[in-house]
Write a protein that holds these residues in place. Structure first.
Motif, PDB file in Angstrom:
ATOM      1  N   LEU A  97       0.852  -1.189   0.000  1.00 40.65           N
ATOM      2  CA  LEU A  97       0.000   0.000   0.000  1.00 40.65           C
ATOM      3  C   LEU A  97       0.887   1.237   0.000  1.00 40.65           C
ATOM      4  O   LEU A  97       1.764   1.386   0.858  1.00 40.65           O
ATOM      5  N   ASN A  98       0.666   2.111  -0.963  1.00 41.80           N
ATOM      6  CA  ASN A  98       1.455   3.348  -1.044  1.00 41.80           C
ATOM      7  C   ASN A  98       0.721   4.508  -0.377  1.00 41.80           C
ATOM      8  O   ASN A  98       0.743   5.636  -0.869  1.00 41.80           O
ATOM      9  N   PHE A  99       0.044   4.202   0.729  1.00 43.96           N
ATOM     10  CA  PHE A  99      -0.663   5.226   1.492  1.00 43.96           C
ATOM     11  C   PHE A  99      -0.786   4.758   2.941  1.00 43.96           C
ATOM     12  O   PHE A  99      -0.547   3.577   3.250  1.00 43.96           O
ATOM     13  N   ASP A 100      -1.156   5.673   3.804  1.00 42.77           N
ATOM     14  CA  ASP A 100      -1.393   5.347   5.210  1.00 42.77           C
ATOM     15  C   ASP A 100      -2.729   4.623   5.317  1.00 42.77           C
ATOM     16  O   ASP A 100      -3.768   5.180   4.953  1.00 42.77           O
ATOM     17  N   ILE A 101      -2.708   3.387   5.796  1.00 45.84           N
ATOM     18  CA  ILE A 101      -3.933   2.600   5.845  1.00 45.84           C
ATOM     19  C   ILE A 101      -4.989   3.241   6.745  1.00 45.84           C
ATOM     20  O   ILE A 101      -6.184   2.968   6.611  1.00 45.84           O
ATOM     21  N   LYS A 102      -4.566   4.113   7.642  1.00 50.93           N
ATOM     22  CA  LYS A 102      -5.524   4.816   8.495  1.00 50.93           C
ATOM     23  C   LYS A 102      -6.168   6.005   7.788  1.00 50.93           C
ATOM     24  O   LYS A 102      -7.142   6.574   8.270  1.00 50.93           O
ATOM     25  N   ASN A 103      -5.601   6.373   6.640  1.00 47.31           N
ATOM     26  CA  ASN A 103      -6.145   7.500   5.877  1.00 47.31           C
ATOM     27  C   ASN A 103      -6.104   7.171   4.383  1.00 47.31           C
ATOM     28  O   ASN A 103      -5.416   7.818   3.595  1.00 47.31           O
ATOM     29  N   PRO A 104      -6.874   6.179   3.951  1.00 44.11           N
ATOM     30  CA  PRO A 104      -6.816   5.731   2.549  1.00 44.11           C
ATOM     31  C   PRO A 104      -7.510   6.719   1.620  1.00 44.11           C
ATOM     32  O   PRO A 104      -8.440   7.422   2.018  1.00 44.11           O
ATOM     33  N   PRO A 105      -7.077   6.771   0.366  1.00 39.75           N
ATOM     34  CA  PRO A 105      -7.719   7.668  -0.609  1.00 39.75           C
ATOM     35  C   PRO A 105      -9.125   7.207  -0.971  1.00 39.75           C
ATOM     36  O   PRO A 105      -9.948   8.003  -1.417  1.00 39.75           O
ATOM     37  N   PHE A 106      -9.406   5.897  -0.826  1.00 40.08           N
ATOM     38  CA  PHE A 106     -10.733   5.329  -1.067  1.00 40.08           C
ATOM     39  C   PHE A 106     -11.052   4.346   0.053  1.00 40.08           C
ATOM     40  O   PHE A 106     -10.177   3.986   0.842  1.00 40.08           O
ATOM     41  N   ASP A 107     -12.293   3.911   0.095  1.00 38.13           N
ATOM     42  CA  ASP A 107     -12.658   2.866   1.054  1.00 38.13           C
ATOM     43  C   ASP A 107     -11.768   1.650   0.844  1.00 38.13           C
ATOM     44  O   ASP A 107     -11.317   1.366  -0.272  1.00 38.13           O
ATOM     45  N   ILE A 108     -11.537   0.924   1.935  1.00 33.61           N
ATOM     46  CA  ILE A 108     -10.694  -0.253   1.867  1.00 33.61           C
ATOM     47  C   ILE A 108     -11.347  -1.381   2.655  1.00 33.61           C
ATOM     48  O   ILE A 108     -11.907  -1.152   3.732  1.00 33.61           O
ATOM     49  N   HIS A 109     -11.320  -2.595   2.074  1.00 32.04           N
ATOM     50  CA  HIS A 109     -11.940  -3.756   2.721  1.00 32.04           C
ATOM     51  C   HIS A 109     -10.962  -4.927   2.710  1.00 32.04           C
ATOM     52  O   HIS A 109     -10.391  -5.253   1.669  1.00 32.04           O
ATOM     53  N   ARG A 110     -10.807  -5.556   3.865  1.00 32.60           N
ATOM     54  CA  ARG A 110     -10.025  -6.786   3.944  1.00 32.60           C
ATOM     55  C   ARG A 110     -10.996  -7.955   3.826  1.00 32.60           C
ATOM     56  O   ARG A 110     -11.935  -8.065   4.612  1.00 32.60           O
ATOM     57  N   THR A 111     -10.783  -8.813   2.848  1.00 35.07           N
ATOM     58  CA  THR A 111     -11.745  -9.854   2.522  1.00 35.07           C
ATOM     59  C   THR A 111     -11.151 -11.250   2.708  1.00 35.07           C
ATOM     60  O   THR A 111      -9.954 -11.403   2.994  1.00 35.07           O
ATOM     61  N   GLU A 112     -11.992 -12.265   2.501  1.00 42.43           N
ATOM     62  CA  GLU A 112     -11.558 -13.651   2.626  1.00 42.43           C
ATOM     63  C   GLU A 112     -11.128 -14.265   1.300  1.00 42.43           C
ATOM     64  O   GLU A 112     -10.788 -15.450   1.244  1.00 42.43           O
ATOM     65  N   ARG A 113     -11.127 -13.484   0.208  1.00 45.31           N
ATOM     66  CA  ARG A 113     -10.677 -14.029  -1.079  1.00 45.31           C
ATOM     67  C   ARG A 113      -9.173 -14.225  -1.059  1.00 45.31           C
ATOM     68  O   ARG A 113      -8.445 -13.654  -0.240  1.00 45.31           O
ATOM     69  N   GLY A 114      -8.684 -15.044  -1.978  1.00 44.37           N
ATOM     70  CA  GLY A 114      -7.253 -15.213  -2.109  1.00 44.37           C
ATOM     71  C   GLY A 114      -6.619 -14.019  -2.810  1.00 44.37           C
ATOM     72  O   GLY A 114      -7.301 -13.178  -3.387  1.00 44.37           O
ATOM     73  N   GLY A 115      -5.313 -13.945  -2.741  1.00 43.57           N
ATOM     74  CA  GLY A 115      -4.599 -12.904  -3.470  1.00 43.57           C
ATOM     75  C   GLY A 115      -4.236 -11.695  -2.632  1.00 43.57           C
ATOM     76  O   GLY A 115      -4.434 -11.652  -1.412  1.00 43.57           O
ATOM     77  N   GLU A 116      -3.702 -10.699  -3.330  1.00 47.58           N
ATOM     78  CA  GLU A 116      -3.182  -9.487  -2.708  1.00 47.58           C
ATOM     79  C   GLU A 116      -4.170  -8.329  -2.865  1.00 47.58           C
ATOM     80  O   GLU A 116      -5.364  -8.543  -3.077  1.00 47.58           O
ATOM     81  N   VAL A 117      -3.635  -7.112  -2.804  1.00 42.72           N
ATOM     82  CA  VAL A 117      -4.464  -5.917  -2.900  1.00 42.72           C
ATOM     83  C   VAL A 117      -4.797  -5.615  -4.359  1.00 42.72           C
ATOM     84  O   VAL A 117      -3.990  -5.846  -5.263  1.00 42.72           O
ATOM     85  N   THR A 118      -6.007  -5.130  -4.597  1.00 48.17           N
ATOM     86  CA  THR A 118      -6.377  -4.669  -5.928  1.00 48.17           C
ATOM     87  C   THR A 118      -7.325  -3.485  -5.809  1.00 48.17           C
ATOM     88  O   THR A 118      -7.775  -3.142  -4.708  1.00 48.17           O
TER      89      THR A 118
END
Length: 282
Positions: A97-118
């Motif tokens: 992540l190229n941003f502060d996770i506490k202040n993201p540019p958009f909503d962010i969700h941690r999910t149960e799917r496989g893989g990395e960030v998209t």
């Protein structure tokens, strides 16, 4: 919630069958019945990620119950777009992540799917297949490769874009550009989450992340690839695609995705309409 059933689209396949008649071996084609699939089509809508996520989990729960009681269930395909959002898979690292996770540019969700960030956003067509792999093939690698095959066929048949897989990686690539990301979850052989294909997507938000955790690779879109090919395109059959507006590109891509998905997975669609405001309210 009010649910209305709409028109159906039918696709069937045939398989060769060998017979011996009067000592001569003959081959005839026998029609194979396709599985039934509910199609929830929101491809012209921006459905909040958390709404689609909740809908998927509700459907998975219903299918598990149906299998317990009846031994099988219909398949479901959800097609939509999302407002701008980042999603993290089970393998995600905050280092991508190229941003502060506490202040993201958009909503962010941690999910149960496989893989990395998209990233998901307008202009990107997302497909969430919720299917019973017991009735297809109980092989997760086969399922991932088959999802890739759907996108590869769409790009080739509709846009004359030659896409491919990248050894050791999941997704669909055109040269060094990844145009489709795939991340799935399978519970008791019921699939959910799925694939995202960049059609007219603004790619700038991908700069906020290391897409899918892959360094040194680019992200592409159908619109961008068509623009790059415009000056050198010699295919008169697809030349008109270079001048289509965003809505038309979304429409054409959506139609092709639906058709290719049905062929590859041998599915017969039954369109099912759910009120979007009521869905979001629920």
């Amino acid at each position: 919630m009010m649910i209305m059933l709409g028109e159906c689209c039918y696709f069937s396949v045939t398989k060769p069958q060998s017979l011996t008649i009067n000592g001569h071996r003959r081959t005839k084609r026998v029609q194979c019945l396709s599985r039934s699939c509910e199609l929830l089509d929101f491809h012209q809508e921006l459905i909040p990620y958390e709404v689609a996520w909740s809908l998927q989990k509700d459907i998975v729960k219903e299918k598990k119950s149906q299998i317990e009681n009846e031994g099988d269930c219909n398949d479901t395909l959800i097609v939509l777009q999302h407002p701008s959002v980042f999603t993290l898979g089970t393998a995600s690292s905050n280092n991508n992540l190229n941003f502060d996770i506490k202040n993201p540019p958009f909503d962010i969700h941690r999910t149960e799917r496989g893989g990395e960030v998209t990233y998901h956003g307008p202009g990107q067509l997302v497909m969430y297949p919720i299917i019973n792999l017991r009735k297809h093939k109980m092989d997760l690698h086969w399922y991932l490769r088959t999802l890739e095959e759907v996108v590869i066929r769409v790009l080739s048949s509709t846009f004359s874009i030659q896409a491919s897989r990248m050894e050791g990686l999941t997704g669909v690539w055109v040269g060094n550009e990844k145009v489709a990301a795939i991340g799935i979850r399978v519970a008791q052989w019921i699939t959910y989450h799925g694939l995202a294909l960049n059609v007219t997507t603004d790619l700038s938000p991908f700069k906020w992340i290391v897409p899918c955790g892959i360094h040194g690779r680019q992200v592409g879109s159908i619109k961008g690839l068509l623009k790059e090919a415009q000056s050198s395109c010699n295919n008169h059959d697809t030349a008109y695609l270079h001048h289509l507006d965003d809505d038309s590109l979304i429409h054409i891509t959506h139609k092709s995705l639906i058709e290719e998905f049905s062929k590859v997975f041998q599915l017969e669609y039954h369109h099912k309409t759910i009120s979007v405001p009521m869905l979001c309210e629920k």
